[in-house]
Design an enzyme around this catalytic site. Structure first.
Site, PDB file in Angstrom:
ATOM      1  N   ARG A   1      -3.485  -8.075 -20.867  1.00  0.00           N
ATOM      2  CA  ARG A   1      -4.463  -7.626 -21.874  1.00  0.00           C
ATOM      3  C   ARG A   1      -3.828  -6.727 -22.923  1.00  0.00           C
ATOM      4  NH1 ARG A   1      -8.198  -4.472 -21.221  1.00  0.00           N
ATOM      5  NH2 ARG A   1      -9.913  -5.527 -22.228  1.00  0.00           N
TER       6      ARG A   1
ATOM      7  N   ASP B   1     -10.715   1.110 -24.332  1.00  0.00           N
ATOM      8  CA  ASP B   1     -11.008   0.870 -22.921  1.00  0.00           C
ATOM      9  C   ASP B   1     -11.062   2.177 -22.152  1.00  0.00           C
ATOM     10  OD1 ASP B   1     -10.973  -1.819 -23.255  1.00  0.00           O
ATOM     11  OD2 ASP B   1      -9.077  -2.166 -22.199  1.00  0.00           O
TER      12      ASP B   1
ATOM     13  N   GLU C   1       2.359  -7.299   8.624  1.00  0.00           N
ATOM     14  CA  GLU C   1       2.277  -5.838   8.755  1.00  0.00           C
ATOM     15  C   GLU C   1       3.095  -5.118   7.695  1.00  0.00           C
ATOM     16  OE1 GLU C   1       0.424  -3.692  10.763  1.00  0.00           O
ATOM     17  OE2 GLU C   1      -0.603  -5.604  10.981  1.00  0.00           O
TER      18      GLU C   1
ATOM     19  N   PRO D   1       0.825  -1.216   0.000  1.00  0.00           N
ATOM     20  CA  PRO D   1       0.000   0.000   0.000  1.00  0.00           C
ATOM     21  C   PRO D   1       0.857   1.263   0.000  1.00  0.00           C
ATOM     22  CG  PRO D   1      -0.546  -1.425   1.876  1.00  0.00           C
ATOM     23  CD  PRO D   1       0.607  -2.061   1.178  1.00  0.00           C
TER      24      PRO D   1
END
Ligand code: ADE
Length: 251
Positions: A156, A171, A118, A91
């Protein structure tokens, strides 16, 4: 293109990669995904991959040594060039977007390190990974889903993976705008009708409608994307339409 996924849970990926375009891409030898169980690079009886954080704090931290050894082993085997990206999923990384997917699609090999617990000993981000990526502003139990997201979005874009009829060129995000609404038969469903223009056969008119709806949707749902469009991406007509959507100012 070859992905190397370093994970404590290789079996999490199996069913996902065995369906749909990714399965076809693997069969067609356009894509391969190799899994490396991080525990295979430990040397103690308990195959320890985590330890307590220095300085205290909650939870456990993923150790650096097994991850360094895993990447070095893959490199030594000749399956990951020294110049190939080694990406830590966390993150704390930069945000994954279509632009990042396009950037990654230019490489022939990529290693993805799935963190757990963590967090991961900072020396991995500083001295092993060449990049840290987050798939969004939320915290998952580990990097495995993030790795799947990246593998799918990047795959893709590889030539031949998505048929030309389903070309990713239109897209959402490739154009910098959200995709316009789309419909299929029947033309009337529970009293809700497909917009008349789409049944008209007027290709130029349809393209104009699609452009306007793309702008409208982006304006309503993701106005931040409009601010980030490159210079010249909007025509005068687009700009006028967006002004109409914003309504009269100073009144
Ligand atoms: N690991 C945990 N949360 C994550 C996220 N949002 N992106 C990438 N890896 C993660």
């Amino acid at each position: 293109m070859r992905f190397h996924v370093l994970t404590l849970f290789p079996e999490m990926f199996a069913s996902y990669l065995c369906e749909g375009i990714l399965a076809r891409a693997k069969e067609g030898k356009l894509l391969s995904v190799n899994f490396h169980d991080i525990r295979d690079y430990t040397h103690d009886r308990h195959r320890t991959v985590d330890d307590y954080p220095y300085g205290g704090g909650p939870g456990m931290v993923m150790k650096a040594a097994p991850l360094f050894e895993a990447v070095e082993t893959i490199r030594d085997s000749g399956e990951l060039a020294g110049s190939s990206p080694v990406i830590l999923l966390t993150p704390q990384g930069r945000t994954f977007t279509q632009v990042v997917a396009e950037e990654l699609a230019s490489h022939s090999e990529i290693a993805l390190i799935c963190g757990r617990y963590e967090g991961v000993d900072e020396r991995v981000a500083d001295h092993l990974a060449t990049d840290s990526i987050s798939i969004g502003d939320y915290v998952l139990g580990g990097g495995e889903l993030a790795a799947m997201v990246i593998i799918e979005a990047v795959s893709r874009l590889l030539p031949g993976v998505v048929g030309s009829a389903e070309s990713p060129a239109n897209d959402s995000f490739t154009t910098g705008l959200l995709q316009h609404p789309i419909y299929t038969r029947p033309a009337s469903f529970r009293g809700r009708n497909v917009p008349e223009i789409l049944l008209s056969g007027h290709h130029a008119e349809i393209a104009r409608w699609q452009r306007r709806e793309s702008l409208r949707r982006t304006f309503l749902n993701r106005p931040d994307l409009l601010d980030r469009l490159p210079d010249g991406a909007l025509s005068e007509y687009d700009i006028r339409f967006l002004e109409e959507l914003s309504g009269p100012r100073n009144s």
